[in-house]
Design a protein around this motif. Structure first.
Motif, mmCIF file in Angstrom:
data_model
loop_
_atom_site.group_PDB
_atom_site.id
_atom_site.type_symbol
_atom_site.label_atom_id
_atom_site.label_comp_id
_atom_site.label_asym_id
_atom_site.label_seq_id
_atom_site.Cartn_x
_atom_site.Cartn_y
_atom_site.Cartn_z
ATOM 1 N N UNK A 1 46.814 40.955 40.821
ATOM 2 C CA UNK A 1 45.934 42.055 40.402
ATOM 3 C C UNK A 1 44.691 41.525 39.703
ATOM 4 N N UNK A 2 44.879 40.493 38.858
ATOM 5 C CA UNK A 2 43.735 39.908 38.158
ATOM 6 C C UNK A 2 42.763 39.268 39.140
ATOM 7 N N UNK A 3 43.299 38.618 40.191
ATOM 8 C CA UNK A 3 42.428 38.013 41.193
ATOM 9 C C UNK A 3 41.676 39.083 41.961
ATOM 10 N N UNK A 4 42.325 40.178 42.296
ATOM 11 C CA UNK A 4 41.646 41.274 42.981
ATOM 12 C C UNK A 4 40.537 41.863 42.106
ATOM 13 N N UNK A 5 40.810 41.994 40.815
ATOM 14 C CA UNK A 5 39.804 42.530 39.889
ATOM 15 C C UNK A 5 38.602 41.589 39.791
ATOM 16 N N UNK A 6 38.853 40.283 39.749
ATOM 17 C CA UNK A 6 37.750 39.329 39.650
ATOM 18 C C UNK A 6 36.910 39.318 40.928
ATOM 19 N N UNK A 7 37.556 39.484 42.072
ATOM 20 C CA UNK A 7 36.816 39.558 43.337
ATOM 21 C C UNK A 7 35.996 40.842 43.421
ATOM 22 N N UNK A 8 36.585 41.942 42.955
ATOM 23 C CA UNK A 8 35.848 43.209 42.942
ATOM 24 C C UNK A 8 34.623 43.097 42.041
#
Length: 373
Positions: A150-157
Motif C-alpha cells: 500500500x505504501x508503494x502504491x501511495x508513493x507511485x500515486x
C-alpha cells in the motif's frame, strides 16, 4: 522535407553527452553517450556498486557534480532550460516510499500543492490517481499504518499525480513480496502506457527488467557495458559478465572444428555443439545457452526433433525456483535447464537419473574470441 513537428518528435526526451563523475581523482561514472526516447521504459541493471543510483541521480539533477551535458528534448539543461523547469517535468520514486507522516491524501496531494493547483482540482486529481492504483479507499488512512504494498502504491500515486514526462525509479520493488510486486508492476505499466510516460528505473532484479522494459542497459563499474532492446540483450550478450547477469547460466568455451553454410560445430570437452552463425575452423568461441531453451525428456528423440543438439546427461541437482525447477546436468559439459513442476513429476526426473537434453542451434549465442585469448 520533414515537418518541424515531425523533427521534434524524433528528438530524444533525454540525451547524455560525455557524462563523467570523478571522486578522489577516480572516475566512478563515465557515459559517453545515451539516448532515451519519449514513452519508452529503460531499465538499468547491474550489481551493487555498478553506478545505477549515481546515474539516476545525475540524470534527474538530484546530483549536479558532473562533467558533460544532459539535454531535455534537445535543450541543454541549465543553459537553454533551467534546472527548476526540468525538475518540474519529472518525478523520482526511491527504494523506500519515504511518505510524510500524514494521510495518504495529503501525501499524494503534496506535489500539486507545491505547483499551485486549486483545491477542487487537487481533490479530483488525487482521488483519480488513488483509484488508478486501487487505494482510493485508503485516502484518509495514516501513511504509518500502510502495508509495504500500500505504501508503494501511495508513493507511485504521489509521483504520477503531477503527470511527469519522465519517471525515475530506484529499486522500487525490492522490499515487496512477489504477488504485491507483480500486481503493482501491472498497474504501473498500464498507467505509463496510457500517458506515454518515459520510465527510467534501476534494478538488480533481472526478471523485473526483462518483463517490464523496452530496452535494458547493463552497467558495471560506472559504465554501460551493453544497451539494447530487451530481447537483443537477453539473447545476444556481448560478454560473459552480461550473460551471467541476465540469467544465462550455461557458459561454455570451445573450439570450432567444422564449418558449414550458416552454421558451425564447436568441440566442448569432446562433445559437439552446433550453433548458427559464422566462425572459422580452429577459432576459439564462447557459447551461451539460456536454461529456458533447453528441453528435457527421458527417451532418445534424435531424428524426431528439430533440435540440432541432443545430449544424454545425468541429473546432478534439482533446485526449486517457485513455479518451476532448475535442473543441473552433466552432459560431459555443465548444462542448466528449467522445467515446470508438472513436467518434472510427469517425466519422473530425479537427482542421479539420466535424461536427454536438447536445444536448437538457433538457441546458442556465440562470442568469437581473438587468437590471443
Amino acid at each position: 522535407m520533414k515537418s518541424e513537428k515531425g523533427m521534434k518528435e524524433n528528438i530524444p526526451i533525454l540525451e547524455v553527452r560525455n557524462l563523467k563523475i570523478k571522486k578522489g581523482g577516480i572516475t566512478i561514472l563515465h557515459i559517453p553517450s545515451l539516448l532515451i526516447n519519449k514513452g519508452e521504459t529503460l531499465s538499468i541493471i547491474g550489481p551493487n556498486g555498478a553506478g545505477k543510483t549515481t546515474l539516476l541521480q545525475t540524470l534527474s539533477y538530484l546530483s549536479k557534480q558532473f562533467q558533460g551535458e544532459i539535454l531535455f528534448k534537445g535543450e541543454k539543461i541549465d543553459s537553454n532550460i533551467s534546472i527548476l523547469d526540468f525538475r518540474r517535468r519529472l518525478s523520482f520514486v526511491f527504494e523506500e516510499p519515504l511518505l510524510f507522516d500524514t494521510t495518504v491524501f495529503n501525501n499524494v496531494a503534496s506535489g500539486l500543492k507545491i505547483r499551485g493547483f486549486k483545491r477542487d482540482e487537487i481533490k479530483k486529481k488525487v482521488m483519480d490517481e488513488l483509484d488508478r492504483f486501487g487505494i482510493k479507499h485508503l485516502y484518509n488512512r495514516s501513511s504509518k499504518s500502510l502495508s509495504a504494498g500500500e505504501a508503494r502504491r501511495a508513493s507511485l500515486a504521489r509521483a504520477l499525480v503531477t503527470e511527469p514526462e519522465i519517471l525515475f525509479m530506484d529499486e522500487p520493488f525490492s522490499s515487496l513480496d512477489p504477488p504485491s510486486r507483480d500486481s503493482i508492476i501491472e498497474d504501473l505499466k498500464n498507467i505509463l502506457n496510457q500517458r506515454k510516460t518515459t520510465l527510467i528505473f534501476a534494478t538488480h532484479d533481472r526478471s523485473e527488467a526483462i518483463h517490464f522494459s523496452d530496452r535494458i542497459a547493463v552497467m558495471n563499474e560506472g559504465r554501460i557495458i551493453q544497451i539494447g532492446k530487451t530481447d537483443d540483450v537477453i539473447n545476444h550478450p556481448l560478454d560473459e559478465f552480461v550473460a551471467s547477469f541476465i540469467g544465462i547460466e550455461t557458459i561454455l568455451s570451445g573450439k570450432v572444428i567444422q564449418r558449414y553454410s550458416g552454421t558451425f560445430i564447436v568441440s566442448i570437452d569432446g562433445q559437439e555443439i552446433e550453433a548458427v552463425g559464422e566462425a572459422n575452423v580452429g577459432e576459439k568461441v564462447t557459447l551461451f545457452i539460456r536454461p529456458e531453451n533447453v528441453t528435457l525428456s527421458t527417451s532418445m528423440t534424435k531424428g524426431k526433433t528439430s533440435a540440432r543438439n541432443v545430449f544424454r546427461g545425468k541429473v546432478l541437482k534439482i533446485l526449486p525456483l517457485g513455479l518451476f525447477k532448475k535442473v543441473q546436468l552433466d552432459c560431459r559439459f555443465p548444462l542448466i535447464a528449467y522445467i515446470t513442476n508438472h513436467s518434472l513429476e510427469e517425466l519422473s526426473i530425479q537427482e542421479g537419473k539420466e535424461v536427454e537434453a536438447s536445444f536448437k542451434a538457433t538457441a546458442v549465442s556465440v562470442i568469437r574470441r581473438s587468437k590471443n585469448e
